[in-house]
Scaffold this active site. Structure first.
Site, PDB file in Angstrom:
ATOM      1  N   HIS A 173       0.835  -1.215   0.000  1.00 36.27           N
ATOM      2  CA  HIS A 173       0.000   0.000   0.000  1.00 36.27           C
ATOM      3  C   HIS A 173       0.866   1.260   0.000  1.00 36.27           C
ATOM      4  O   HIS A 173       0.441   2.302   0.474  1.00 36.27           O
ATOM      5  CB  HIS A 173      -0.955   0.028   1.198  1.00 36.27           C
ATOM      6  CG  HIS A 173      -1.686  -1.272   1.416  1.00 36.27           C
ATOM      7  ND1 HIS A 173      -2.900  -1.556   0.852  1.00 36.27           N
ATOM      8  CD2 HIS A 173      -1.317  -2.396   2.094  1.00 36.27           C
ATOM      9  CE1 HIS A 173      -3.272  -2.774   1.195  1.00 36.27           C
ATOM     10  NE2 HIS A 173      -2.325  -3.315   1.939  1.00 36.27           N
ATOM     11  N   SER A 294      15.012  21.046 -16.607  1.00 41.04           N
ATOM     12  CA  SER A 294      13.798  21.815 -16.878  1.00 41.04           C
ATOM     13  C   SER A 294      14.167  23.097 -17.604  1.00 41.04           C
ATOM     14  O   SER A 294      15.231  23.663 -17.382  1.00 41.04           O
ATOM     15  CB  SER A 294      13.111  22.153 -15.552  1.00 41.04           C
ATOM     16  OG  SER A 294      12.270  23.275 -15.697  1.00 41.04           O
ATOM     17  N   LYS A 300      16.194  21.522 -11.489  1.00 44.35           N
ATOM     18  CA  LYS A 300      15.579  20.226 -11.736  1.00 44.35           C
ATOM     19  C   LYS A 300      16.497  19.194 -12.387  1.00 44.35           C
ATOM     20  O   LYS A 300      17.297  19.480 -13.259  1.00 44.35           O
ATOM     21  CB  LYS A 300      14.355  20.398 -12.632  1.00 44.35           C
ATOM     22  CG  LYS A 300      13.244  21.144 -11.958  1.00 44.35           C
ATOM     23  CD  LYS A 300      12.476  20.256 -11.001  1.00 44.35           C
ATOM     24  CE  LYS A 300      11.425  19.566 -11.798  1.00 44.35           C
ATOM     25  NZ  LYS A 300      10.431  18.863 -11.112  1.00 44.35           N
ATOM     26  N   GLU A 307       9.975   7.871 -16.591  1.00 44.69           N
ATOM     27  CA  GLU A 307       8.584   8.271 -16.826  1.00 44.69           C
ATOM     28  C   GLU A 307       8.128   7.867 -18.219  1.00 44.69           C
ATOM     29  O   GLU A 307       7.010   7.396 -18.416  1.00 44.69           O
ATOM     30  CB  GLU A 307       8.448   9.790 -16.671  1.00 44.69           C
ATOM     31  CG  GLU A 307       8.665  10.276 -15.251  1.00 44.69           C
ATOM     32  CD  GLU A 307       8.860  11.787 -15.213  1.00 44.69           C
ATOM     33  OE1 GLU A 307       7.912  12.515 -15.542  1.00 44.69           O
ATOM     34  OE2 GLU A 307       9.966  12.242 -14.879  1.00 44.69           O
ATOM     35  N   TYR A 334      -9.267 -15.179 -44.890  1.00 41.93           N
ATOM     36  CA  TYR A 334      -8.549 -13.903 -44.907  1.00 41.93           C
ATOM     37  C   TYR A 334      -9.502 -12.730 -45.160  1.00 41.93           C
ATOM     38  O   TYR A 334     -10.415 -12.825 -45.965  1.00 41.93           O
ATOM     39  CB  TYR A 334      -7.461 -13.917 -45.997  1.00 41.93           C
ATOM     40  CG  TYR A 334      -6.715 -12.588 -46.072  1.00 41.93           C
ATOM     41  CD1 TYR A 334      -5.623 -12.331 -45.261  1.00 41.93           C
ATOM     42  CD2 TYR A 334      -7.154 -11.563 -46.925  1.00 41.93           C
ATOM     43  CE1 TYR A 334      -4.973 -11.101 -45.295  1.00 41.93           C
ATOM     44  CE2 TYR A 334      -6.506 -10.340 -46.963  1.00 41.93           C
ATOM     45  CZ  TYR A 334      -5.414 -10.113 -46.141  1.00 41.93           C
ATOM     46  OH  TYR A 334      -4.781  -8.902 -46.179  1.00 41.93           O
TER      47      TYR A 334
HETATM   48  N1  ARG Z   1      -1.121  -6.372 -47.642  1.00 44.69           N
HETATM   49  C1  ARG Z   1      -1.839  -7.550 -47.276  1.00 44.69           C
HETATM   50  C2  ARG Z   1      -1.712  -7.785 -45.763  1.00 44.69           C
HETATM   51  O1  ARG Z   1      -0.850  -7.247 -45.195  1.00 44.69           O
HETATM   52  C3  ARG Z   1      -1.292  -8.741 -47.998  1.00 44.69           C
HETATM   53  C4  ARG Z   1      -2.307  -9.749 -48.351  1.00 44.69           C
HETATM   54  C5  ARG Z   1      -3.231  -9.191 -49.316  1.00 44.69           C
HETATM   55  N2  ARG Z   1      -4.154 -10.112 -49.786  1.00 44.69           N
HETATM   56  C6  ARG Z   1      -5.219  -9.720 -50.480  1.00 44.69           C
HETATM   57  N3  ARG Z   1      -5.945 -10.614 -50.932  1.00 44.69           N
HETATM   58  N4  ARG Z   1      -5.441  -8.458 -50.636  1.00 44.69           N
HETATM   59  O2  ARG Z   1      -2.490  -8.489 -45.180  1.00 44.69           O
END
Ligand code: ARG
Length: 481
Positions: A173, A294, A300, A307, A334
């Site tokens: 504490h 400072s 200072k 920090e 993706y």
């Molecule tokens: N620039 C894209 C990334 O960093 C690469 C993959 C892109 N793929 C796509 N189908 N556009 O994820």
């Protein structure tokens, strides 16, 4: 082969805009600002050498499998080696107008070799390519951070060893609690840093599978040899599932998390240092070169580095949240959102690395005011628990011993005394007849620390044992370059 498409950059002259890889499908291209918005070259240029490495393995495999002619594979490989050299030497500039590093490298290959350059992307997508490049890059970058961590632990342990027997107040504490040693306090920091090291190592183990061959998401109909590319690139194994390979960013989350925990550790150590450097504590004198002044207050000497390291933990926390938010609810496999992953993780890792370097320099060069620390062990009744445990050793139940010691503290405060040792034996006996003259020897700071010799405790020889254990754990980790 058809050569002219409006969207193609027509890479004959380098002043011309570079081609995109999907020019065959879309005649129109986004406008300049919109194109720049969706481009990732600004950040994935850092993957240039990893991209080339990945391409070399892919090409070797395509050649071996008879997917492209062997001579073509050899010509492509020679050119890729040259491109890597030119980039490393600064003789080949990465074109910021490209969509990404993958297009840039493929574009250069095609520009240099013509038709063979157009063969490299067989059985590959930028989706598995970027998942690969990112992993290859991290397999290089993370050991660097582990090296910085190990070196920081070693530096702290040297200081801890030097101060294994220097007593100081331990706090709970932020109130003086019980005596410890400076070595004990510093070894406590090291115990946390050593776990950080383990977290990075764990993440690296799970990251160690090769996504190449996953294609866009569903692999390829071509007879790719995924074992071969995985082996050539130094991975333990090819990834298990092609959709997971392009969708997964667990490795980025894990590393961002490990780095955020490390940054939070450093922020706490730095908070200790900032307090210790204050006039009120006066426990530490930071070296002048690790302090700043400072612009208005001539007197200072500020602990700015401590920090700022404390403040930079905000970035690491923010980047982890960025990555978690990025992935939340993202449909398989993706999505372009994933492009945001690199900026967040690279920033975190860059920050972690520089914070470790700064922290190490600052602590190694600091002077510890051990006299002040020892003096601070008197006046806060840090001996109260020891007085109670003295009575426990004489047979008194702890709860009663606690009451006696609490009463002694109240007696001292009422009498304007700074410690239980200032009371006479007769006064002590009034509170408990179990007190004998040996109590005075038991409640000096040095005796209190020496008596705490349990495993993990602050007794000097125990602290030295902890230091040796930690030293052994980091011994095999090479110092960073
Ligand atoms: N620039 C894209 C990334 O960093 C690469 C993959 C892109 N793929 C796509 N189908 N556009 O994820």
């Amino acid at each position: 082969m058809p050569e002219t498409i409006k969207n193609s950059g027509d890479s004959a002259g380098s002043a011309k805009k570079p081609a995109v890889l999907w020019a065959g499908r879309l005649e129109e291209k986004p406008g300049e600002e919109a194109f720049a918005f969706q481009s990732s070259i600004g950040i994935d240029r850092r993957l240039a050498l990893d991209d080339i490495r990945g391409s070399r393995a892919h090409i070797a495999m395509l050649g071996r499998q008879g997917i492209i002619p062997q001579e073509t594979a050899e010509a492509l490989d020679a050119e890729l080696i040259k491109i890597a050299e030119d980039i490393s030497k600064g003789e080949l500039e990465i074109d910021p107008r490209c969509e990404d590093i993958h297009s840039f490298i493929e574009g250069i290959l095609t520009e240099k070799l013509g038709a063979p350059g157009r063969m490299v992307h067989a059985g590959r997508s930028r989706n598995d390519q970027v998942a690969l490049d990112f992993r290859l890059n991290l397999k290089r970058a993370v050991p660097e951070i582990q090296g910085e961590l190990a070196e920081t632990i070693r530096a702290l342990l040297d200081v801890a060893e030097k101060h294994a027997a220097n007593v100081m107040p331990g706090y709970t504490h932020l109130q003086r609690a019980q005596p410890v040693t400076l070595g004990h306090h510093l070894a406590a920091w090291c115990a946390g840093l050593e776990r950080d090291l383990g977290r990075f190592g764990d993440a690296l183990k799970r990251l160690d599978s090769c996504p190449l061959g996953a294609g866009a998401l569903a692999g390829s109909t071509l007879p790719l040899d995924r074992e071969m590319t995985s082996r050539l690139l130094g991975f333990s194994r090819p990834s298990l599932n092609s959709m997971d390979s392009v969708a997964d960013r667990d490795f980025a989350l894990e590393l961002a998390s490990a780095a955020a925990i490390l940054a939070v550790h450093l922020s706490r150590f730095c908070e200790d240092l900032v307090l210790w450097a204050s006039e009120e504590f006066g426990f530490i004198d930071l070296a002048e070169k690790w302090s700043t002044g400072s612009s208005i207050m001539p007197q200072k000497k500020n602990p700015d580095f401590a920090e700022l390291i404390r403040g930079k933990s905000g970035r690491a926390i923010g980047n982890l949240v960025t990555l978690l938010a990025l992935l939340k609810g993202l449909p398989y496999a993706y999505d372009k959102d994933l492009q945001e992953d690199k900026e967040a993780l690279f920033d975190t890792l860059d920050t972690a690395r520089s914070c470790l370097r700064m922290f190490r320099g600052m602590v190694s060069s600091a002077a510890f005011n051990t006299g002040r620390m020892e003096a601070a062990c008197t006046g806060g009744f840090l001996e109260a628990t020891d007085a109670a445990e003295y009575l426990v050793r004489k047979g008194l139940p702890f709860r009663l011993a606690h009451e006696v010691a609490a009463q002694l503290v109240r007696d001292c405060i009422a009498a304007g005394q700074r410690g239980i040792a200032e009371r006479s034996l007769a006064e002590l006996k009034q509170r408990s007849p179990l007190f004998e003259a040996d109590v005075y020897m038991a409640i000096t700071p040095a005796a209190m620390v020496a008596a705490r010799s349990l495993p993990g405790g602050p007794a000097p020889e125990e602290v030295l044992r902890q230091i040796e254990t930690l030293r052994k754990r980091v011994a095999g980790i090479p110092a960073p370059r």
